[in-house]
Motif scaffolding. Structure first.
Motif, mmCIF file in Angstrom:
data_model
loop_
_atom_site.group_PDB
_atom_site.id
_atom_site.type_symbol
_atom_site.label_atom_id
_atom_site.label_comp_id
_atom_site.label_asym_id
_atom_site.label_seq_id
_atom_site.Cartn_x
_atom_site.Cartn_y
_atom_site.Cartn_z
ATOM 1 N N ARG A 77 -3.719 -3.427 -1.886
ATOM 2 C CA ARG A 77 -2.882 -3.656 -0.720
ATOM 3 C C ARG A 77 -3.143 -5.036 -0.146
ATOM 4 O O ARG A 77 -4.265 -5.504 -0.104
ATOM 5 N N GLY A 312 9.783 13.439 12.179
ATOM 6 C CA GLY A 312 9.301 13.740 10.836
ATOM 7 C C GLY A 312 8.200 14.788 10.852
ATOM 8 O O GLY A 312 8.368 15.877 11.406
ATOM 9 N N VAL A 385 -1.875 11.342 8.052
ATOM 10 C CA VAL A 385 -0.704 11.115 7.207
ATOM 11 C C VAL A 385 0.249 10.081 7.815
ATOM 12 O O VAL A 385 0.679 9.144 7.122
ATOM 13 N N PRO A 386 0.616 10.167 9.099
ATOM 14 C CA PRO A 386 1.474 9.099 9.648
ATOM 15 C C PRO A 386 0.817 7.723 9.613
ATOM 16 O O PRO A 386 1.505 6.711 9.409
ATOM 17 N N GLN A 387 -0.507 7.649 9.796
ATOM 18 C CA GLN A 387 -1.183 6.354 9.712
ATOM 19 C C GLN A 387 -1.066 5.767 8.309
ATOM 20 O O GLN A 387 -0.819 4.568 8.138
ATOM 21 N N ARG A 388 -1.234 6.597 7.290
ATOM 22 C CA ARG A 388 -1.111 6.106 5.912
ATOM 23 C C ARG A 388 0.322 5.676 5.607
ATOM 24 O O ARG A 388 0.550 4.685 4.908
ATOM 25 N N GLU A 389 1.284 6.410 6.134
ATOM 26 C CA GLU A 389 2.677 6.025 5.908
ATOM 27 C C GLU A 389 2.980 4.678 6.553
ATOM 28 O O GLU A 389 3.672 3.833 5.959
ATOM 29 N N ARG A 390 2.452 4.455 7.754
ATOM 30 C CA ARG A 390 2.669 3.159 8.406
ATOM 31 C C ARG A 390 1.979 2.041 7.630
ATOM 32 O O ARG A 390 2.533 0.938 7.486
ATOM 33 N N ASP A 392 1.404 1.983 4.391
ATOM 34 C CA ASP A 392 2.184 1.748 3.170
ATOM 35 C C ASP A 392 3.431 0.932 3.475
ATOM 36 O O ASP A 392 3.817 0.065 2.683
ATOM 37 N N ARG A 393 4.072 1.207 4.604
ATOM 38 C CA ARG A 393 5.267 0.438 4.955
ATOM 39 C C ARG A 393 4.921 -1.028 5.221
ATOM 40 O O ARG A 393 5.652 -1.932 4.826
#
Length: 399
Positions: A77, A312, A385-390, A392-393
């Motif tokens: 990353r 979500g 999970v929302p932290q990882r999605e942010r 990744d974005r």
């Protein structure tokens, strides 16, 4: 590390498996011929544990890639066109023995009750102002009395949660605009006395017309009108600051719903105030209450729909378990209350039932939002999970 514990058992099995792999690797090397391994082998093509192969060296030696790759390697990353490739698949979400990552709110049911009674007080003061400016004394009286009762109950619930009444006083030592709790304390301190004076002014006709009490009978009505205006001006802030307070925390389902929570609480306050007017005022004077009911219900239903569908994964706590039941009950009661208020324009009984439904709907909505946030803080999945999605974005945007 004791072998009787689960972690000790895992470590012992790991050591046994590692020893077995070393023995198997040594036997395979002897069978293939140690001379050929010394003459033709290399760190890139040799077999056995502990060696590092390259894809090209493994292909030349006729061996499988080590480690095996079922998919194209991922880059680290944050890199742009370079970086070390990642040779392992992304890990699945796990938590340390399933323990929460965030500390759940220590607030109890009395804070949820505080959210409801504060909204009821704010909505009732707006109702009283409407009755005051349109010449509807029964509506004005009902709104002022309900506003005083609501702010009194709010003060009790807040002090009960703080533990000692002096803590409320200590919060007034500082006025911090960036703190919703500090701002809310000052709002409550301005609204409470104004609502109290306005409600006491309704008792002016009961005082004698002469003497000191007669002076009070003449002064209380204008003082009550002024105090009613102050309470009505402060009411929107009282109704919405609790939504800002919840959204300002780290609780996932509260924090992510920061655009909707103030709207939900404002609509809930209007609906509960309208319910007071429908219950206490005669049908001929309940016109402003019906209009308030429609406006409040529209805001509340819109906000509730958004938090249950826009967030979500973080919408799940609002749709499952106790929070889901409370919010669904709130929607049903709101719809029934508005329908009854519009249909029962000339029915005193139907208007009163509709008002009771709107008040109950407001309570269900506030308690549902409260319990939904608490549930999201207890489950670590809603934090990680929302932290990882942010993350990744952000990485995808950088690439």
């Amino acid at each position: 590390m004791s072998p009787d514990r689960p972690v000790g058992d895992l470590f012992r099995r790991f050591r046994e498996r590692l020893s077995a792999e070393r023995e198997n690797g040594s036997a395979a090397g002897r069978e293939n011929g140690s001379a050929a391994g010394r003459e033709d082998g290399s760190r890139a093509t040799a077999a056995g544990p502990g060696v590092g192969r390259t894809d090209a060296g493994s292909r030349d030696a006729g061996l499988a890639p080590h480690p095996p790759r079922d998919a194209s390697p991922r880059r680290r990353r944050g890199g742009k066109g370079g970086g070390e490739p990642l040779n392992v698949p992304p890990a699945e979400f796990t938590s340390y023995y399933g323990r929460p990552i965030l500390k759940p709110p220590v607030w109890r049911w009395d804070i949820a009750a505080y959210l409801f009674t504060g909204g009821l007080a704010a909505g009732s003061s707006l109702l009283a102002a409407g009755g005051q400016f349109t010449g509807r004394p029964a509506l004005r009286r009902a709104g002022r009395v309900a506003s005083l009762a609501g702010v009194g109950a709010s003060t009790y619930f807040l002090v009960n949660d703080l533990g000692r009444p002096s803590r409320f006083h200590h919060m007034l030592r500082v006025a911090k605009v960036t703190s919703p709790m500090s701002v809310g304390t000052w709002i409550l301190s301005v609204f409470g006395p104004a609502a109290g004076v306005a409600a006491v002014a309704e008792a002016a006709p009961l005082l004698p017309g002469r003497g000191v009490l007669g002076l009070g009978r003449r002064l209380l009505p204008p003082a009550g009108h002024a105090a009613g205006v102050v309470a009505a001006v402060t009411a929107p802030a009282l109704a919405t600051y609790t939504g800002v307070l919840l959204a300002d925390t780290a609780v996932p389902s509260w924090h992510e719903a920061y655009p909707e929570l103030p709207a939900i609480f404002a609509g809930s306050a209007l609906a509960s105030g309208a319910g007071v007017g429908l219950v206490a005022a005669p049908c001929a004077q309940a016109g402003p209450a019906r209009r308030m009911a429609v406006a409040g219900a529209a805001m509340e239903l819109w906000g509730s729909h958004r938090v249950e569908n826009r967030l979500g994964l973080l919408s799940e706590p609002y749709t499952q378990g106790t929070p889901g039941k409370l919010l669904r009950a709130g929607r049903a009661l709101t719809a029934a209350g508005v329908a009854g208020a519009l249909i029962g324009r000339r029915s005193r009984v139907l208007s009163a039932l509709s008002g009771g439904a709107l008040i109950a709907a407001s309570a269900c909505t506030r308690f549902g939002i409260f319990h939904g946030g608490v549930a999201s803080a207890r489950d670590p999945r809603y934090t990680v999970v929302p932290q990882r999605e942010r993350a990744d974005r952000r990485a995808a945007d950088q690439d």
